[in-house]
Design a protein around this motif. Structure first.
Motif, PDB file in Angstrom:
ATOM      1  N   UNK A 146      -1.499   8.155  43.788  1.00 21.41           N
ATOM      2  CA  UNK A 146      -2.083   8.684  42.568  1.00 21.41           C
ATOM      3  C   UNK A 146      -1.362   9.959  42.130  1.00 21.41           C
ATOM      4  N   UNK A 147      -1.787  11.098  42.593  1.00 23.70           N
ATOM      5  CA  UNK A 147      -1.175  12.366  42.200  1.00 23.70           C
ATOM      6  C   UNK A 147      -1.638  13.451  43.144  1.00 23.70           C
ATOM      7  N   UNK A 161      -1.881  19.869  33.000  1.00 23.72           N
ATOM      8  CA  UNK A 161      -0.780  18.910  33.171  1.00 23.72           C
ATOM      9  C   UNK A 161       0.401  19.511  33.916  1.00 23.72           C
ATOM     10  N   UNK A 162       0.630  20.814  33.743  1.00 22.90           N
ATOM     11  CA  UNK A 162       1.753  21.458  34.416  1.00 22.90           C
ATOM     12  C   UNK A 162       1.549  21.538  35.932  1.00 22.90           C
ATOM     13  N   UNK A 163       0.289  21.621  36.360  1.00 25.97           N
ATOM     14  CA  UNK A 163      -0.004  21.724  37.787  1.00 25.97           C
ATOM     15  C   UNK A 163      -0.052  20.358  38.470  1.00 25.97           C
ATOM     16  N   UNK A 164      -0.065  19.307  37.689  1.00 23.13           N
ATOM     17  CA  UNK A 164      -0.155  17.958  38.245  1.00 23.13           C
ATOM     18  C   UNK A 164       1.191  17.553  38.859  1.00 23.13           C
ATOM     19  N   UNK A 165       1.153  16.977  40.039  1.00 24.22           N
ATOM     20  CA  UNK A 165       2.351  16.480  40.715  1.00 24.22           C
ATOM     21  C   UNK A 165       2.252  14.960  40.783  1.00 24.22           C
ATOM     22  N   UNK A 166       3.105  14.290  40.044  1.00 21.82           N
ATOM     23  CA  UNK A 166       3.052  12.835  39.989  1.00 21.82           C
ATOM     24  C   UNK A 166       3.504  12.219  41.309  1.00 21.82           C
ATOM     25  N   UNK A 167       2.829  11.162  41.724  1.00 20.06           N
ATOM     26  CA  UNK A 167       3.307  10.347  42.837  1.00 20.06           C
ATOM     27  C   UNK A 167       4.419   9.430  42.325  1.00 20.06           C
ATOM     28  N   UNK A 168       5.192   8.790  43.215  1.00 23.33           N
ATOM     29  CA  UNK A 168       6.171   7.806  42.743  1.00 23.33           C
ATOM     30  C   UNK A 168       5.542   6.701  41.905  1.00 23.33           C
ATOM     31  N   UNK A 169       4.314   6.295  42.261  1.00 22.15           N
ATOM     32  CA  UNK A 169       3.641   5.245  41.490  1.00 22.15           C
ATOM     33  C   UNK A 169       3.300   5.744  40.090  1.00 22.15           C
TER      34      UNK A 169
END
Length: 394
Positions: A146-147, A161-169
């Motif tokens: 997820x994230x 949104x800036x603090x969100x770290x995307x997963x590879x998925x």
């Protein structure tokens, strides 16, 4: 004086050597050629047509393909596409159809049957990158699917949104690419189930951002997004997939290589590459390599080509293990040239079968007392030598 963690790149120097490179880099010339060769219809977000993806994985049957028009800069006018996956073409075609339909693909099979390699090749051909990968383990958390959060930013300004770290998925969802999940059944069931809503709803909710007054609380999947997962059938420590998650995947079983000559050629090719990476040339005799592959195939099948029964070891005698033994024989022959590589084979085979079940040692001795002895009695000099080496298995 502290050393800087990063240094500016020097454009005059060669890029650093690496032990391995992803498929999209190793086969960049073929991917560019196939993109120019086949300009037919492509599913949304695909770098190649489905037909070109199959050709990339299965090869062009030893014949060079020829471009009809003027080739783009840096692309040759004709090129032979190498065969990268030794398996049924129909299996690859079904995998490509599954991905074109934006459905999850699950590759299952015994360890060492090239599931991960096929996953990497498919992702590289479909979307140009195989890097959006999650390695499943017992310690994998939902964040990997997820994230996560940059906690410094999260503490400083709250959910954003800036603090969100995307997963590879999640990155694959945003960009319409293929996400790869290795060993999905090694993840705990509650972690696996994080994929259910992703694969069914094709969107991911970020509850922490839902009240921010923006659209960032819901991430829809871009066209082209899908998932390729792999799972071993015989490994310990696996977790059963839920029925809900199973329904989100098309299952394809990757079987061991059926043709002995094809398996021998693959072992020779990959072992040669491994020895060359070690800085030497592959000097193992073809007859030794044929005998090695024969031993692996007999033990894997539980029956020799002559029809003699063989007690199968609990260890999976996979093609990948055969490659490792062949590479070890090649490295030993190059750097420790004390005798014939054949003399080293029993010791390396013993190292393979001892990995799981101690009783496999006796099963290997039983194989020596059966097919190896019988072949020696039938007059084969190589198998007589192997029979004489039985004491090396003690």
């Amino acid at each position: 004086m502290t050393r800087s963690a990063t240094r500016p790149a020097d454009p005059t120097t060669e890029p650093p050597a690496t032990q391995t490179r992803p498929a999209e880099q190793r086969h960049a010339a073929e991917l560019a050629f196939l993109a120019a060769l086949d300009d037919g219809p492509r599913p949304p977000g695909w770098a190649l047509t489905p037909r070109a993806v199959v050709t990339f994985v299965c090869g062009s049957a030893g014949e060079p393909l020829v471009l009809t028009g003027e080739p783009p800069a840096g692309v040759p006018a004709k090129l032979e596409i190498t065969r990268k996956f030794v398996g049924e073409r129909s299996l690859v075609e079904r995998c490509v159809v599954t991905l074109a339909g934006e459905r999850g693909l699950l590759l299952v099979g015994e360890p060492g049957t090239a599931k991960s390699m096929l996953s990497e090749l498919l992702a590289a051909a479909v979307c140009g990158t195989s890097a959006l990968t999650v390695q499943g383990t017992a310690g994998t958390t939902e964040d990997a699917f997820r994230y996560g959060w940059n906690y410094a930013l999260l503490l400083a300004q709250g959910p954003s949104p800036e603090a969100l770290v995307d997963s590879p998925v999640l990155t694959a969802m945003r960009t319409g690419r293929v996400a790869r999940i290795e060993e999905v059944t090694r993840c705990l069931p509650e972690v696996q189930d994080a994929l259910v809503s992703i694969l069914s709803d094709r969107r991911l909710s970020v509850p922490e951002l839902s009240g921010a007054g923006t659209a960032d609380g819901l991430v829809p999947a871009a066209p082209g997004f899908t998932v390729i997962a792999t799972a071993n059938l015989r490994d310990r420590g696996v977790s059963e997939m839920s029925a809900a998650l199973k329904r989100r995947f098309n299952f394809e079983t990757v079987h061991p290589i059926a043709d002995a000559d094809a398996e021998t050629a693959l072992v020779r090719r990959q072992a040669t590459a491994a020895v060359e990476r070690a800085g030497a040339s592959f000097g193992v005799d073809d007859a030794v390599l044929d005998a090695l592959v024969t031993v692996f195939r007999d033990l894997r099948a539980g029956r020799s080509d002559e029809g003699w029964d063989v007690e199968r070891p609990g260890t999976v005698m996979s093609t990948a293990e055969a490659v490792q033994v062949a590479a070890s024989l090649g490295v030993a022959s190059a750097y420790l040239p004390a005798g014939d590589a054949l003399d080293l084979m029993p010791g390396h085979l013993l190292g393979v079968v001892r990995k799981d079940d101690p009783a496999d040692h006796e099963r290997l001795l039983g194989y020596w007392d059966g097919p190896v002895r019988r072949r020696a009695e039938h007059g084969s000099a190589l198998w007589r030598r192997l029979w004489d080496l039985r004491e090396n298995l003690r």
